[in-house]
Design an enzyme around this catalytic site. Structure first.
Site, PDB file in Angstrom:
ATOM      1  N   GLU A 214      34.338  37.137  41.149  1.00 35.96           N
ATOM      2  CA  GLU A 214      33.679  37.741  42.307  1.00 35.96           C
ATOM      3  C   GLU A 214      32.973  38.985  41.802  1.00 35.96           C
ATOM      4  O   GLU A 214      33.617  39.911  41.311  1.00 35.96           O
ATOM      5  CB  GLU A 214      34.689  38.095  43.396  1.00 35.96           C
ATOM      6  CG  GLU A 214      34.042  38.695  44.632  1.00 35.96           C
ATOM      7  CD  GLU A 214      35.041  39.409  45.523  1.00 35.96           C
ATOM      8  OE1 GLU A 214      34.769  40.575  45.898  1.00 35.96           O
ATOM      9  OE2 GLU A 214      36.090  38.820  45.829  1.00 35.96           O
ATOM     10  N   CYS A 251      34.085  45.042  48.711  1.00 35.51           N
ATOM     11  CA  CYS A 251      33.100  44.061  48.267  1.00 35.51           C
ATOM     12  C   CYS A 251      32.289  43.511  49.428  1.00 35.51           C
ATOM     13  O   CYS A 251      31.223  42.933  49.223  1.00 35.51           O
ATOM     14  CB  CYS A 251      33.782  42.927  47.506  1.00 35.51           C
ATOM     15  SG  CYS A 251      35.153  42.179  48.381  1.00 35.51           S
TER      16      CYS A 251
END
Length: 456
Positions: A214, A251
């Site tokens: 990620e 994020c």
């Protein structure tokens, strides 16, 4: 490396445990972490500047996801049984039985911004354990003592299963572990540059392995004209709150918002952000990186800095001046308002954006036709599409998708949050015409583990 050897030695035994046994072991870890909570939270607060309230909630999330993924242990086999059929066209079909089994030892790179939930006992570890894989964690340098103490608590809770968790520290040790032949898959949460460097190592091994990274996302928000006019104050407050939550160190931080050129929305966002007090960054390196990234953005032609407050920075740019540099992630409380005159002009810009974890639409019901035009574009660019609300909450549940097209992730078909995260660490195997009593338990006729089986 001894951690690799221990993981390789126990991998087969852990993969062959019953779902009940595996769930009990994982739940025991959650119980131990809850019991050690005050002690661990004190260490985490000293190392991360996140505060005890935030860390208390994060530890609760961590133990919840351990228990939730423990319950998934018996549901992830995806058993498919095709019984022998002599009349199957174009020729006889043999007895075929397919299921998913553990890939083997998994290397987890811990993240800086979630010292519990994306670290030693975080979601990657929990989902790998639930899949039947032992785990080696590369500790994050932002919270080394917490990583060691967490690992110690877990080791004691695991007892005879202690080899299913190993801990290594340092960049060199992480690279060495990634290259080790015992490692069958890796998971990473962090920067684009760091993730790509590790992904290349994983791909260049003599035996390449899956690398589930990620990496980066600015999580665009699109505010349609009707919503901007009718709900400007509410939307501005919501955006400012989401942008600065955790000092923007998420994020899913919504760093990019497309809004109509006319109307008060952008000005109200600026007013809100000027009132936000300063909050600590995770460490000095992240703070300096944030300031450098913001200054680079300020130098892009057409970009105007609207707010340079104590707790946030806000920029504006007209849609016709938009360039790819505007969509680069700046980790922290930084937002960019892209002002548009016509909604159709936004579509090609959205289509050209790099992959995202999330996209969000704010619209009135009567703007449904415009949303229909947006929806396929957003689905093409992101893994989770929100109607209303803000993307900074990520629920640990079955239908959650926390992943997206590159560079949001290196594995867009997978998720790192939710029970489907287990699928990253499984591989399918089919058995043909085997005697039932010699098959793995999930494939047997008597189904001793009671797992779901699908017949055809």
């Amino acid at each position: 490396m001894k951690e690799m050897a221990k993981a390789a030695e126990i991998a087969g035994e852990w993969a062959s445990t019953s779902p009940e046994t595996r769930a009990g072991v994982i739940t025991g870890v959650a119980d131990a972490l809850d019991a050690a909570g005050p002690f661990l939270i004190e260490i985490a607060d000293a190392e991360t500047r996140l505060g005890t309230e935030r860390l208390t909630g994060e530890l609760a999330r961590t133990t919840f996801q351990l228990r939730r993924l423990a319950a998934e242990s018996g549901l992830s086999y995806d058993v498919r049984i095709d019984r022998a059929d002599p009349s199957w066209p174009p020729g006889p079909r043999p007895d075929l039985r397919r299921y998913r089994t553990a890939v083997g030892p998994v290397l987890v790179f811990a993240a800086s911004n979630f010292p519990f939930a994306f670290s030693v006992a975080g979601g990657d570890t929990a989902s790998a354990w639930a899949a039947g894989c032992p785990v080696v964690v590369k500790a994050h340098p932002g919270h080394p003592e917490l990583s060691r103490r967490t690992a110690s608590v877990i080791e004691e809770a695991l007892g005879s299963w202690s080899a299913i968790l190993g801990l290594v520290e340092g960049e060199a040790a992480g690279v060495e572990a990634l290259r080790h032949p015992a490692i069958a898959a890796a998971a990473f949460t962090g920067s684009v540059a760091g993730g790509l460097a590790l992904a290349r190592i994983a791909a260049d091994r003599p035996v390449p392995i899956p690398f589930h990274g990620e990496l980066g996302s600015v999580n665009p928000v699109i505010v349609l004209p009707g919503a901007a006019e009718a709900n400007a104050g509410e939307l501005a407050a919501g955006y400012a709150g989401s942008l600065t939550l955790g000092n923007g160190q998420f994020c899913t931080n919504p760093g990019l918002v497309f809004a109509p050129s006319s109307g008060p929305f952008a000005d109200l966002v600026a007013e809100r952000l000027r009132e936000i007090p300063a909050a600590p960054f995770l460490n000095d390196r992240i703070e300096s990186g944030f300031e450098a990234g913001a200054d680079r953005l300020a130098s892009v032609p057409g970009v105007r800095e609207v707010v340079r407050g104590a707790g946030a920075r806000l920029f504006e740019i007209d849609l016709e001046d938009f360039v790819p540099e505007v969509a680069e992630e700046c980790f922290g409380p930084l937002g960019v308002v892209v002002r548009y005159s016509r909604l159709p002009d936004v579509l090609p810009v959205l289509s050209a954006l790099p992959g995202q974890l999330t996209t969000t639409v704010h619209a009135l019901p009567e703007e449904a036709a415009d949303v229909e035009a947006l929806r396929p574009v957003l689905a093409d660019r992101s893994g989770r599409i929100l109607w209303g609300g803000w993307p900074t909450g990520v629920a640990v549940t079955a239908a959650m998708q926390h992943g997206g097209p590159f560079p949001a992730t290196t594995s867009p078909a997978t998720t790192s949050v939710g029970t489907a995260a287990v699928e990253r660490f499984l591989r399918p195997v089919s058995y043909q015409d085997w005697p039932s009593h010699l098959l793995p338990e999930p494939l047997r006729d008597d189904n001793p583990w009671g797992v779901p089986q699908r017949f055809s």
